[in-house]
Write a protein that holds these residues in place. Structure first.
Motif, PDB file in Angstrom:
ATOM      1  N   ARG A   1       0.722  -1.321  -0.109  1.00 20.89           N
ATOM      2  CA  ARG A   1      -0.040  -0.075   0.023  1.00 20.89           C
ATOM      3  C   ARG A   1       0.646   1.375   0.094  1.00 20.89           C
ATOM      4  O   ARG A   1       1.818   1.267   0.822  1.00 20.89           O
TER       5      ARG A   1
ATOM      6  N   VAL B   1       0.450   8.244   1.785  1.00 17.29           N
ATOM      7  CA  VAL B   1      -0.142   9.439   1.370  1.00 17.29           C
ATOM      8  C   VAL B   1       1.192  10.406   1.301  1.00 17.29           C
ATOM      9  O   VAL B   1       1.869  10.586   2.451  1.00 17.29           O
TER      10      VAL B   1
ATOM     11  N   ASP C   1      -4.981   8.540  -7.908  1.00 18.48           N
ATOM     12  CA  ASP C   1      -6.185   7.825  -8.237  1.00 18.48           C
ATOM     13  C   ASP C   1      -7.062   9.297  -8.923  1.00 18.48           C
ATOM     14  O   ASP C   1      -7.121  10.172  -8.353  1.00 18.48           O
TER      15      ASP C   1
ATOM     16  N   ASN D   1     -14.372   4.752  -6.850  1.00 23.42           N
ATOM     17  CA  ASN D   1     -13.954   4.088  -5.536  1.00 23.42           C
ATOM     18  C   ASN D   1     -13.345   2.537  -5.764  1.00 23.42           C
ATOM     19  O   ASN D   1     -13.487   1.686  -4.930  1.00 23.42           O
TER      20      ASN D   1
ATOM     21  N   PRO E   1      -9.760   0.553  -6.284  1.00 17.74           N
ATOM     22  CA  PRO E   1      -8.488   0.883  -5.686  1.00 17.74           C
ATOM     23  C   PRO E   1      -7.580   0.975  -7.144  1.00 17.74           C
ATOM     24  O   PRO E   1      -8.009   0.352  -8.189  1.00 17.74           O
TER      25      PRO E   1
ATOM     26  N   ASN F   1      -3.263   2.151  -4.073  1.00 19.42           N
ATOM     27  CA  ASN F   1      -3.973   2.989  -3.503  1.00 19.42           C
ATOM     28  C   ASN F   1      -5.174   2.725  -3.454  1.00 19.42           C
ATOM     29  O   ASN F   1      -6.020   2.852  -4.396  1.00 19.42           O
ATOM     30  N   ASP F   2      -5.644   2.478  -2.307  1.00 19.59           N
ATOM     31  CA  ASP F   2      -7.284   2.332  -1.741  1.00 19.59           C
ATOM     32  C   ASP F   2      -7.649   3.363  -1.035  1.00 19.59           C
ATOM     33  O   ASP F   2      -8.923   3.085  -0.619  1.00 19.59           O
ATOM     34  N   ARG F   3      -7.247   4.630  -1.208  1.00 14.08           N
ATOM     35  CA  ARG F   3      -7.675   5.364  -0.263  1.00 14.08           C
ATOM     36  C   ARG F   3      -8.509   6.600  -1.141  1.00 14.08           C
ATOM     37  O   ARG F   3      -9.188   7.516  -0.679  1.00 14.08           O
TER      38      ARG F   3
ATOM     39  N   ALA G   1      -7.166  11.028  -1.258  1.00 14.20           N
ATOM     40  CA  ALA G   1      -5.836  10.927  -0.623  1.00 14.20           C
ATOM     41  C   ALA G   1      -4.859  11.910  -1.211  1.00 14.20           C
ATOM     42  O   ALA G   1      -3.813  12.036  -0.898  1.00 14.20           O
TER      43      ALA G   1
ATOM     44  N   THR H   1       0.025   9.181  -3.689  1.00  8.05           N
ATOM     45  CA  THR H   1       0.576   8.176  -2.873  1.00  8.05           C
ATOM     46  C   THR H   1       1.889   7.801  -3.490  1.00  8.05           C
ATOM     47  O   THR H   1       2.093   7.913  -4.728  1.00  8.05           O
TER      48      THR H   1
END
Length: 145
Positions: free
Chosen positions: A33, A36, A69, A74, A76, A99-101, A105, A108
């Motif tokens: 992951r 940020v 992103d 929504n 990732p 990046n799953d934020r 975010a 990243t």
């Protein structure tokens, strides 16, 4: 996005040096992951590879993988990568930085460590975290480390 970086290159270089010395490079491979970070922490040259849903970049100086992103779907996003050492035709390392934020975010990144003169290949993709698979990847971009 990253075009604004050129205007602050000197202060960015100082900031990246401080960050790099405060956070050791990650030699781990596999799925990781991204953390940020600020866009201003990037140091040129960046080799960016935009898609319809994200921008993936590789920064050879310091071996940083960047991911942003750009879609509000929504799902990732990821940079799928591999590395071949100088003079070798065999991939020695590979992984996925994700990046799953979401868009909120911002930028990243993750710091890696590769030998000089090797070939870093990467694609920007969408990621399915439960199955650890990537999909809808763009073409491969290759950069010398």
């Amino acid at each position: 996005m990253f075009k604004r970086i050129g205007a602050v290159a000197l202060s960015v270089l100082v900031a990246a040096t401080v960050i790099a010395s405060g956070s050791p490079a990650s030699a781990a491979d596999g799925w990781q992951r991204a953390g940020v970070v600020s866009e201003q922490d990037a140091v040129e040259p960046l080799h960016c590879h935009p898609s319809d849903y994200a921008v993936g970049c590789f920064q050879p100086y310091g071996e940083w993988i960047w991911l942003y992103d750009t879609s509000a779907n929504n799902i990732p996003v990821a940079v799928k990568w591999n590395f071949r050492p100088k003079g070798s035709s065999t991939v020695s390392r590979s992984g996925v930085v994700y990046n799953d934020r979401g868009m909120a975010a911002g930028y990243t990144a993750i710091n890696k460590s590769f030998g000089d003169g090797g070939i870093f290949s990467f694609q920007t993709c969408q990621a399915d975290l439960p199955t650890k698979t990537t999909k809808d990847c763009n073409e491969v971009l290759r950069v010398t480390t």
